[in-house]
Design a protein around this motif. Structure first.
Motif, PDB file in Angstrom:
ATOM      1  N   ASP A   1       0.853  -1.192   0.000  1.00 50.86           N
ATOM      2  CA  ASP A   1       0.000   0.000   0.000  1.00 50.86           C
ATOM      3  C   ASP A   1       0.889   1.243   0.000  1.00 50.86           C
ATOM      4  N   VAL A   2       0.874   1.964  -1.107  1.00 45.90           N
ATOM      5  CA  VAL A   2       1.756   3.121  -1.272  1.00 45.90           C
ATOM      6  C   VAL A   2       0.931   4.327  -1.709  1.00 45.90           C
ATOM      7  N   VAL A   3       1.068   5.427  -0.971  1.00 52.16           N
ATOM      8  CA  VAL A   3       0.518   6.707  -1.405  1.00 52.16           C
ATOM      9  C   VAL A   3       1.618   7.382  -2.220  1.00 52.16           C
ATOM     10  N   PRO A   4       1.425   7.542  -3.549  1.00 55.01           N
ATOM     11  CA  PRO A   4       2.531   7.935  -4.422  1.00 55.01           C
ATOM     12  C   PRO A   4       3.030   9.352  -4.182  1.00 55.01           C
ATOM     13  N   VAL A   5       4.204   9.598  -4.714  1.00 55.09           N
ATOM     14  CA  VAL A   5       4.866  10.883  -4.541  1.00 55.09           C
ATOM     15  C   VAL A   5       4.141  11.967  -5.329  1.00 55.09           C
ATOM     16  N   ASN A   6       4.267  13.200  -4.855  1.00 55.52           N
ATOM     17  CA  ASN A   6       3.825  14.351  -5.649  1.00 55.52           C
ATOM     18  C   ASN A   6       4.845  15.472  -5.445  1.00 55.52           C
ATOM     19  N   ALA A   7       4.712  16.528  -6.215  1.00 59.28           N
ATOM     20  CA  ALA A   7       5.724  17.584  -6.213  1.00 59.28           C
ATOM     21  C   ALA A   7       5.754  18.370  -4.902  1.00 59.28           C
ATOM     22  N   GLU A   8       4.690  18.284  -4.115  1.00 57.02           N
ATOM     23  CA  GLU A   8       4.612  19.119  -2.922  1.00 57.02           C
ATOM     24  C   GLU A   8       5.228  18.467  -1.681  1.00 57.02           C
ATOM     25  N   GLY A   9       5.682  17.238  -1.778  1.00 62.14           N
ATOM     26  CA  GLY A   9       6.257  16.597  -0.596  1.00 62.14           C
ATOM     27  C   GLY A   9       5.169  16.063   0.325  1.00 62.14           C
ATOM     28  N   MET A  10       5.358  16.233   1.642  1.00 62.04           N
ATOM     29  CA  MET A  10       4.399  15.732   2.632  1.00 62.04           C
ATOM     30  C   MET A  10       3.319  16.786   2.853  1.00 62.04           C
ATOM     31  N   THR A  11       2.130  16.528   2.323  1.00 65.44           N
ATOM     32  CA  THR A  11       1.031  17.483   2.396  1.00 65.44           C
ATOM     33  C   THR A  11      -0.106  16.917   3.233  1.00 65.44           C
ATOM     34  N   LEU A  12      -1.017  17.801   3.626  1.00 63.04           N
ATOM     35  CA  LEU A  12      -2.200  17.376   4.366  1.00 63.04           C
ATOM     36  C   LEU A  12      -3.045  16.443   3.511  1.00 63.04           C
ATOM     37  N   GLU A  13      -3.144  16.724   2.209  1.00 62.34           N
ATOM     38  CA  GLU A  13      -3.924  15.872   1.310  1.00 62.34           C
ATOM     39  C   GLU A  13      -3.375  14.444   1.296  1.00 62.34           C
ATOM     40  N   LYS A  14      -2.054  14.320   1.259  1.00 57.81           N
ATOM     41  CA  LYS A  14      -1.429  12.997   1.226  1.00 57.81           C
ATOM     42  C   LYS A  14      -1.681  12.256   2.532  1.00 57.81           C
TER      43      LYS A  14
END
Length: 271
Positions: free
Chosen positions: A126-139
């Motif tokens: 189970d992986v929540v993939p990377v995004n450009a913003e780093g560690m965000t509340l949405e993630k």
């Protein structure tokens, strides 16, 4: 110089190493399921499935849940951390070199303990993939939703470990660090760098894997990871006349395994 070391000193040194290991060696040992005094090179952790409650007819037999049981294997390995203490060097320094080695050995074995646990966490699918913003509340909310949908218990035994950059990013989220959201008791700047948020104890860790600028962070339940201990941290000090030095060796026998992948989520973040 005597060719033996006083036994009371050895006992004292062993106690110092053990205390140092417990105090500052491993950050993750107390966050997972632990099995002590394992005999042999391997052991198993029991993974128990979900039961279902049903009704029964009057005077009828109570239906059996038929809960699935699975034995998860965990291999143990032996690890060592040793160094030399030259007899004449001890005359030239103004600190206790053996105590320095005790702390260094405890740190080394503690890092190895955490490495074993992290290697088990990495096995989750189970992986929540990377995004450009780093560690965000949405993630974080995506991972929170996933844990809830898989019925991971929200019983105060969830843990989140993130890299230091991700910890700094979390501190910029008001819901994580603002007293208006979490109250004064759960502010992250009180005492050590750890805090409780969303029913989870969060803490930064420098040993999390990073590849191609992507850091893997983890949110997990204590029962999802098994840590087996065959031998606690122990020390041995031996005088070697041919080296004119004592050899100080610290060792342990441990292993870790992923018991239930549903209880672990990997949050990838851009470094």
């Amino acid at each position: 110089m005597s060719d033996t070391i006083d036994q009371s000193f050895i006992d004292h040194f062993q106690a110092d190493v053990h205390q140092a290991y417990q105090r500052m060696g491993s950050k993750l040992r107390n966050t997972v399921r632990v099995k002590n005094a394992v005999k042999g090179a391997t052991t198993v952790f029991q993974k128990v499935g979900k039961g279902t409650a049903t009704t029964k007819a009057r005077h009828g037999k109570v239906p059996v849940m038929n809960v699935d049981h699975e034995a998860v294997r965990c291999d143990l390995r032996d690890y060592y951390a040793g160094d030399w203490v030259d007899a004449l060097d001890e005359l030239k320094i103004n600190h206790d070199e053996k105590m320095v080695l005790a702390n260094a050995g405890a740190y080394a074995l503690g890092r190895k303990t955490d490495e074993l646990i992290i290697n088990a966490l990495v096995q989750t699918d189970d992986v929540v993939p990377v995004n450009a913003e780093g560690m965000t509340l949405e993630k974080v909310m995506m991972a929170f939703e996933g844990l809830g949908e898989r019925d991971v218990p929200d019983d105060g035994q969830r843990y989140g470990i993130v890299g230091w950059k991700q910890w700094a990013e979390l501190l910029q989220i008001p819901e994580f660090s603002n007293a208006d959201y979490i109250g004064d008791d759960d502010l992250p700047w009180k005492g050590t760098q750890a805090k409780r948020w969303l029913g989870t104890l969060w803490m930064p860790h420098s040993g999390l894997p990073v590849a191609s600028g992507i850091r893997s962070c983890f949110w997990y339940h204590r029962t999802a990871i098994g840590h087996a201990i065959g031998s606690e941290v122990q020390s041995d000090i031996t005088w070697h006349g041919d080296h004119a030095a004592h050899f100080v060796n610290n060792s342990m026998s441990q292993g870790a395994t992923l018991i239930d992948g549903d209880g672990v989520t990997c949050l990838q973040a851009q470094e």
